[in-house]
Scaffold this motif. Sequence first.
Motif, PDB file in Angstrom:
ATOM      1  N   SER A  11       0.453  -1.709   0.013  1.00 37.33           N
ATOM      2  CA  SER A  11       0.327  -0.393   0.123  1.00 37.33           C
ATOM      3  C   SER A  11       1.115   1.483   0.333  1.00 37.33           C
ATOM      4  CB  SER A  11      -1.213   0.078   1.365  1.00 37.33           C
ATOM      5  OG  SER A  11      -0.231   0.639   2.472  1.00 37.33           O
ATOM      6  N   SER A  12       0.135   2.561  -0.269  1.00 38.38           N
ATOM      7  CA  SER A  12       1.028   3.538  -0.114  1.00 38.38           C
ATOM      8  C   SER A  12       1.241   3.512   0.953  1.00 38.38           C
ATOM      9  CB  SER A  12      -0.446   4.519  -0.463  1.00 38.38           C
ATOM     10  OG  SER A  12       0.276   6.054  -1.238  1.00 38.38           O
ATOM     11  N   ALA A  13       0.744   3.767   2.079  1.00 41.35           N
ATOM     12  CA  ALA A  13       1.017   3.535   3.504  1.00 41.35           C
ATOM     13  C   ALA A  13       2.523   2.953   3.903  1.00 41.35           C
ATOM     14  CB  ALA A  13       0.126   3.292   4.609  1.00 41.35           C
ATOM     15  N   VAL A  14       2.491   1.680   3.546  1.00 39.30           N
ATOM     16  CA  VAL A  14       2.761   1.180   3.656  1.00 39.30           C
ATOM     17  C   VAL A  14       4.526   1.682   3.427  1.00 39.30           C
ATOM     18  CG1 VAL A  14       4.771  -1.531   3.793  1.00 39.30           C
ATOM     19  CG2 VAL A  14       1.739  -1.426   4.811  1.00 39.30           C
ATOM     20  N   SER A  15       4.393   1.415   2.137  1.00 46.87           N
ATOM     21  CA  SER A  15       5.337   2.400   1.100  1.00 46.87           C
ATOM     22  C   SER A  15       6.417   3.486   1.466  1.00 46.87           C
ATOM     23  CB  SER A  15       4.859   2.672  -0.860  1.00 46.87           C
ATOM     24  OG  SER A  15       6.056   2.878  -1.273  1.00 46.87           O
ATOM     25  N   ARG A  16       5.085   4.396   2.774  1.00 44.17           N
ATOM     26  CA  ARG A  16       5.878   5.748   2.607  1.00 44.17           C
ATOM     27  C   ARG A  16       6.999   5.406   3.611  1.00 44.17           C
ATOM     28  NH1 ARG A  16       0.348   7.895   1.906  1.00 44.17           N
ATOM     29  NH2 ARG A  16       0.155   7.514   3.714  1.00 44.17           N
ATOM     30  N   LEU A  17       6.613   4.060   4.759  1.00 44.59           N
ATOM     31  CA  LEU A  17       7.423   3.742   6.024  1.00 44.59           C
ATOM     32  C   LEU A  17       8.407   3.417   5.474  1.00 44.59           C
ATOM     33  CD1 LEU A  17       4.331   1.954   8.239  1.00 44.59           C
ATOM     34  CD2 LEU A  17       4.950   4.641   8.159  1.00 44.59           C
ATOM     35  N   GLY A  18       8.975   2.939   4.305  1.00 46.58           N
ATOM     36  CA  GLY A  18      10.029   2.641   3.978  1.00 46.58           C
ATOM     37  C   GLY A  18      10.681   1.603   4.385  1.00 46.58           C
ATOM     38  N   PHE A  19       9.916   0.502   4.686  1.00 48.09           N
ATOM     39  CA  PHE A  19      10.108  -0.983   4.633  1.00 48.09           C
ATOM     40  C   PHE A  19      11.231  -2.056   3.684  1.00 48.09           C
ATOM     41  CE2 PHE A  19       6.697  -0.651   8.094  1.00 48.09           C
ATOM     42  CZ  PHE A  19       7.498  -0.533   9.084  1.00 48.09           C
ATOM     43  N   LYS A  20      12.482  -2.228   3.939  1.00 52.98           N
ATOM     44  CA  LYS A  20      12.735  -3.205   2.939  1.00 52.98           C
ATOM     45  C   LYS A  20      12.948  -4.741   3.093  1.00 52.98           C
ATOM     46  CE  LYS A  20      15.153   1.323   1.984  1.00 52.98           C
ATOM     47  NZ  LYS A  20      15.402   2.082   3.066  1.00 52.98           N
ATOM     48  N   SER A  21      13.318  -5.518   1.901  1.00 52.82           N
ATOM     49  CA  SER A  21      13.494  -6.425   2.398  1.00 52.82           C
ATOM     50  C   SER A  21      14.543  -6.795   2.946  1.00 52.82           C
ATOM     51  CB  SER A  21      12.919  -7.355  -0.003  1.00 52.82           C
ATOM     52  OG  SER A  21      13.744  -8.483   0.718  1.00 52.82           O
ATOM     53  N   GLY A  22      14.332  -7.624   3.289  1.00 55.98           N
ATOM     54  CA  GLY A  22      15.542  -8.191   4.623  1.00 55.98           C
ATOM     55  C   GLY A  22      15.738  -7.675   5.941  1.00 55.98           C
ATOM     56  N   GLN A  23      14.620  -6.821   6.021  1.00 59.76           N
ATOM     57  CA  GLN A  23      15.003  -5.933   7.517  1.00 59.76           C
ATOM     58  C   GLN A  23      14.932  -6.804   8.926  1.00 59.76           C
ATOM     59  OE1 GLN A  23      12.787  -2.104   6.822  1.00 59.76           O
ATOM     60  NE2 GLN A  23      14.682  -1.226   7.158  1.00 59.76           N
ATOM     61  N   ILE A  24      14.909  -6.613   9.630  1.00 60.50           N
ATOM     62  CA  ILE A  24      14.118  -7.560  11.010  1.00 60.50           C
ATOM     63  C   ILE A  24      13.778  -6.315  11.721  1.00 60.50           C
ATOM     64  CG2 ILE A  24      14.510  -8.891  12.876  1.00 60.50           C
ATOM     65  CD1 ILE A  24      17.167  -9.376  11.877  1.00 60.50           C
ATOM     66  N   VAL A  25      12.087  -6.691  11.596  1.00 63.94           N
ATOM     67  CA  VAL A  25      10.958  -5.705  12.429  1.00 63.94           C
ATOM     68  C   VAL A  25      11.046  -6.446  13.535  1.00 63.94           C
ATOM     69  CG1 VAL A  25       9.014  -4.625  12.474  1.00 63.94           C
ATOM     70  CG2 VAL A  25      10.778  -4.576  10.321  1.00 63.94           C
ATOM     71  N   GLN A  26      10.460  -5.567  14.592  1.00 67.69           N
ATOM     72  CA  GLN A  26      10.514  -6.168  16.117  1.00 67.69           C
ATOM     73  C   GLN A  26       8.859  -5.661  16.284  1.00 67.69           C
ATOM     74  OE1 GLN A  26      12.225  -5.617  19.758  1.00 67.69           O
ATOM     75  NE2 GLN A  26      11.523  -6.906  20.370  1.00 67.69           N
ATOM     76  N   GLU A  27       7.691  -6.084  16.359  1.00 72.53           N
ATOM     77  CA  GLU A  27       6.415  -5.900  16.566  1.00 72.53           C
ATOM     78  C   GLU A  27       6.367  -5.915  18.312  1.00 72.53           C
ATOM     79  OE1 GLU A  27       1.644  -6.587  14.834  1.00 72.53           O
ATOM     80  OE2 GLU A  27       3.115  -8.144  16.133  1.00 72.53           O
ATOM     81  N   LEU A  28       6.015  -4.782  18.938  1.00 69.36           N
ATOM     82  CA  LEU A  28       5.157  -5.145  20.468  1.00 69.36           C
ATOM     83  C   LEU A  28       3.801  -3.963  20.274  1.00 69.36           C
ATOM     84  CD1 LEU A  28       8.796  -3.090  21.477  1.00 69.36           C
ATOM     85  CD2 LEU A  28       8.158  -5.507  21.937  1.00 69.36           C
ATOM     86  N   GLY A  29       3.278  -4.603  21.180  1.00 75.28           N
ATOM     87  CA  GLY A  29       1.822  -3.632  21.444  1.00 75.28           C
ATOM     88  C   GLY A  29       0.871  -4.445  20.893  1.00 75.28           C
ATOM     89  N   TRP A  30       0.730  -5.321  20.041  1.00 69.94           N
ATOM     90  CA  TRP A  30      -0.022  -6.183  19.149  1.00 69.94           C
ATOM     91  C   TRP A  30      -1.383  -5.809  20.187  1.00 69.94           C
ATOM     92  CZ3 TRP A  30      -3.583  -9.999  19.714  1.00 69.94           C
ATOM     93  CH2 TRP A  30      -3.498 -10.566  18.256  1.00 69.94           C
ATOM     94  N   ASP A  31      -2.331  -6.738  20.399  1.00 69.73           N
ATOM     95  CA  ASP A  31      -3.157  -7.351  20.402  1.00 69.73           C
ATOM     96  C   ASP A  31      -4.846  -6.832  19.281  1.00 69.73           C
ATOM     97  OD1 ASP A  31      -5.928  -7.333  22.308  1.00 69.73           O
ATOM     98  OD2 ASP A  31      -4.907  -5.235  23.720  1.00 69.73           O
ATOM     99  N   GLU A  32      -5.787  -7.185  19.453  1.00 68.61           N
ATOM    100  CA  GLU A  32      -7.003  -7.604  18.893  1.00 68.61           C
ATOM    101  C   GLU A  32      -7.674  -6.708  17.933  1.00 68.61           C
ATOM    102  OE1 GLU A  32     -10.780  -9.604  20.756  1.00 68.61           O
ATOM    103  OE2 GLU A  32      -8.432 -11.180  21.476  1.00 68.61           O
ATOM    104  N   ASP A  33      -6.904  -4.952  18.637  1.00 63.00           N
ATOM    105  CA  ASP A  33      -7.708  -3.378  17.256  1.00 63.00           C
ATOM    106  C   ASP A  33      -6.805  -3.327  16.867  1.00 63.00           C
ATOM    107  OD1 ASP A  33      -5.702  -2.881  19.370  1.00 63.00           O
ATOM    108  OD2 ASP A  33      -6.794  -1.070  20.089  1.00 63.00           O
ATOM    109  N   VAL A  34      -5.384  -3.685  16.546  1.00 61.32           N
ATOM    110  CA  VAL A  34      -3.984  -3.684  15.193  1.00 61.32           C
ATOM    111  C   VAL A  34      -4.660  -4.121  13.941  1.00 61.32           C
ATOM    112  CG1 VAL A  34      -2.813  -3.952  16.865  1.00 61.32           C
ATOM    113  CG2 VAL A  34      -3.120  -5.645  14.996  1.00 61.32           C
ATOM    114  N   ASP A  35      -4.767  -2.975  13.025  1.00 66.34           N
ATOM    115  CA  ASP A  35      -4.633  -3.491  11.894  1.00 66.34           C
ATOM    116  C   ASP A  35      -3.977  -4.529  11.335  1.00 66.34           C
ATOM    117  OD1 ASP A  35      -4.739  -2.596   8.742  1.00 66.34           O
ATOM    118  OD2 ASP A  35      -5.263  -1.071   8.903  1.00 66.34           O
ATOM    119  N   GLU A  36      -4.648  -5.631  11.363  1.00 70.17           N
ATOM    120  CA  GLU A  36      -4.447  -6.540  10.525  1.00 70.17           C
ATOM    121  C   GLU A  36      -3.753  -6.744   8.881  1.00 70.17           C
ATOM    122  OE1 GLU A  36      -3.328  -9.556  12.239  1.00 70.17           O
ATOM    123  OE2 GLU A  36      -3.846  -8.729  13.739  1.00 70.17           O
TER     124      GLU A  36
END
Length: 141
Positions: A11-36
Amino acid sequence: MSSTARPEGTSSAVSRLGFKSGQIVQELGWDEDVDESLRQEVEDAIDGELVEEAMEPVDVVLLWWRDEDGDIIDGLFDAITDLNDTGYVWLLTPKVGREGFVDATDLNEGAVTAGLTLTSTVPVSAGWTASKLVPPKGPRR
């Protein structure tokens, strides 16, 4: 590829966040209300899964935070614990008017107290906004 083109499925939003293949991304604060769907798009962009427990320094922390989650300063200190020396945090908070909205003043004060600088804010879905927080240059430890 034109300047508006982005990797297929991103998506345009994820593209603007600048994630790249191979990055290690830690997720904290997950709950049922997150945008899956946003989570899935991030995983697609990094070509891997989000990690909860970091076994090595991470490139990015994706921190979901709501007002009722407690002291944002504590959350931000937890978020920077596993960052590598060039890493940064994407703090995801509910948009204005949504349950769990975090006041911008609290966010800014928390960032400053945690030694982070707010560099940009991006709407990433109907319910969430992402704020990029970066640590000062140089070693943190």
